[in-house]
Design a protein around this motif. Structure first.
Motif, PDB file in Angstrom:
ATOM      1  N   ASP A  29       0.931  -0.911   0.051  1.00 32.32           N
ATOM      2  CA  ASP A  29       0.125  -0.094  -0.143  1.00 32.32           C
ATOM      3  C   ASP A  29       0.995   1.319  -0.114  1.00 32.32           C
ATOM      4  N   THR A  30       0.457   2.185  -0.735  1.00 33.39           N
ATOM      5  CA  THR A  30       1.276   3.321  -0.809  1.00 33.39           C
ATOM      6  C   THR A  30       0.320   4.538  -0.132  1.00 33.39           C
ATOM      7  N   THR A  31       1.130   5.471   0.492  1.00 33.24           N
ATOM      8  CA  THR A  31       0.428   6.753   1.134  1.00 33.24           C
ATOM      9  C   THR A  31       0.992   8.258   0.587  1.00 33.24           C
ATOM     10  N   PRO A  32       0.382   9.088   0.388  1.00 31.00           N
ATOM     11  CA  PRO A  32       0.950  10.341   0.117  1.00 31.00           C
ATOM     12  C   PRO A  32       2.274  10.919   0.846  1.00 31.00           C
ATOM     13  N   VAL A  33       3.310  11.051   0.302  1.00 28.09           N
ATOM     14  CA  VAL A  33       4.543  11.678   0.932  1.00 28.09           C
ATOM     15  C   VAL A  33       4.209  13.135   1.476  1.00 28.09           C
ATOM     16  N   ARG A  34       4.208  13.375   2.750  1.00 32.34           N
ATOM     17  CA  ARG A  34       3.985  14.665   3.386  1.00 32.34           C
ATOM     18  C   ARG A  34       4.998  15.804   2.746  1.00 32.34           C
ATOM     19  N   GLU A  40       3.288   9.398  -3.924  1.00 32.82           N
ATOM     20  CA  GLU A  40       2.867   8.045  -3.029  1.00 32.82           C
ATOM     21  C   GLU A  40       4.001   7.126  -3.110  1.00 32.82           C
ATOM     22  N   CYS A  41       4.205   6.789  -1.934  1.00 28.32           N
ATOM     23  CA  CYS A  41       5.380   5.458  -1.674  1.00 28.32           C
ATOM     24  C   CYS A  41       4.798   4.734  -0.576  1.00 28.32           C
ATOM     25  N   GLU A  43       4.982   2.997   2.952  1.00 25.21           N
ATOM     26  CA  GLU A  43       5.242   3.715   4.172  1.00 25.21           C
ATOM     27  C   GLU A  43       5.828   2.419   5.311  1.00 25.21           C
ATOM     28  N   TRP A  52       9.027   6.725   4.393  1.00 28.23           N
ATOM     29  CA  TRP A  52       8.645   6.165   3.174  1.00 28.23           C
ATOM     30  C   TRP A  52       9.703   5.755   2.462  1.00 28.23           C
ATOM     31  N   CYS A  54      11.029   5.204  -1.355  1.00 29.00           N
ATOM     32  CA  CYS A  54      10.522   5.628  -2.567  1.00 29.00           C
ATOM     33  C   CYS A  54      11.479   5.322  -3.637  1.00 29.00           C
TER      34      CYS A  54
END
Length: 140
Positions: A29-34, A40-41, A43, A52, A54
């Motif tokens: 699963d990827t999440t947006p990188v703050r 998105e990478c 975590e 993250w 990436c």
């Protein structure tokens, strides 16, 4: 009865590699990188800070505070990220208003002070400069 048990065990053992070969690889699963729009990478769920991975680059996000000026707290936070005793002598640059950056051979640390808090982002590895160039201030 004994043969049935043996054949059952062999069947189960043979099914595992077959299922592994037929099923698609799970994608993490990827999440947006703050702070980096559009990135998105995966975590790292085991990291103590939001981290993250990436494409070989590591991006770490932390929040902090300081009563010192950016010239003091940014080199200190960079030293903390890279795990050394020496402060970097790399210059601090301004990437955008209120978005500061220090970069040396060990990585890049960015700082955005806002509302008595400082958002830090540390990036190391391949494409570190590319990712750091894309960082934008987060609205408080």
């Amino acid at each position: 009865m004994r043969n049935t048990l043996i054949y059952s065990c062999i069947g189960v053992l043979a099914a595992v590699p077959l299922a592994d070969a037929l099923l698609p690889d799970p994608t993490p699963d990827t999440t947006p990188v703050r702070g980096i729009p559009g990135l998105e990478c995966p975590e790292d769920p085991y990291a103590s800070s939001q981290t993250w991975n990436c494409g070989g680059a590591t991006i770490i996000s932390e929040e902090g505070s300081s009563s010192h000026e950016v010239e003091t707290y940014l080199p200190r936070q960079h030293r903390s990220f890279i795990g050394t005793r020496a402060l970097t002598d790399a210059p601090i640059t301004t990437q955008a208003p209120e978005l500061y950056r220090v970069e040396d051979g060990d990585g890049i640390t960015l700082a955005h002070p806002h509302d008595n808090t400082i958002s830090f982002l540390y990036i190391e590895g391949p494409k570190a400069s590319d990712f750091a160039d894309r960082v934008q201030k987060e609205e408080a």
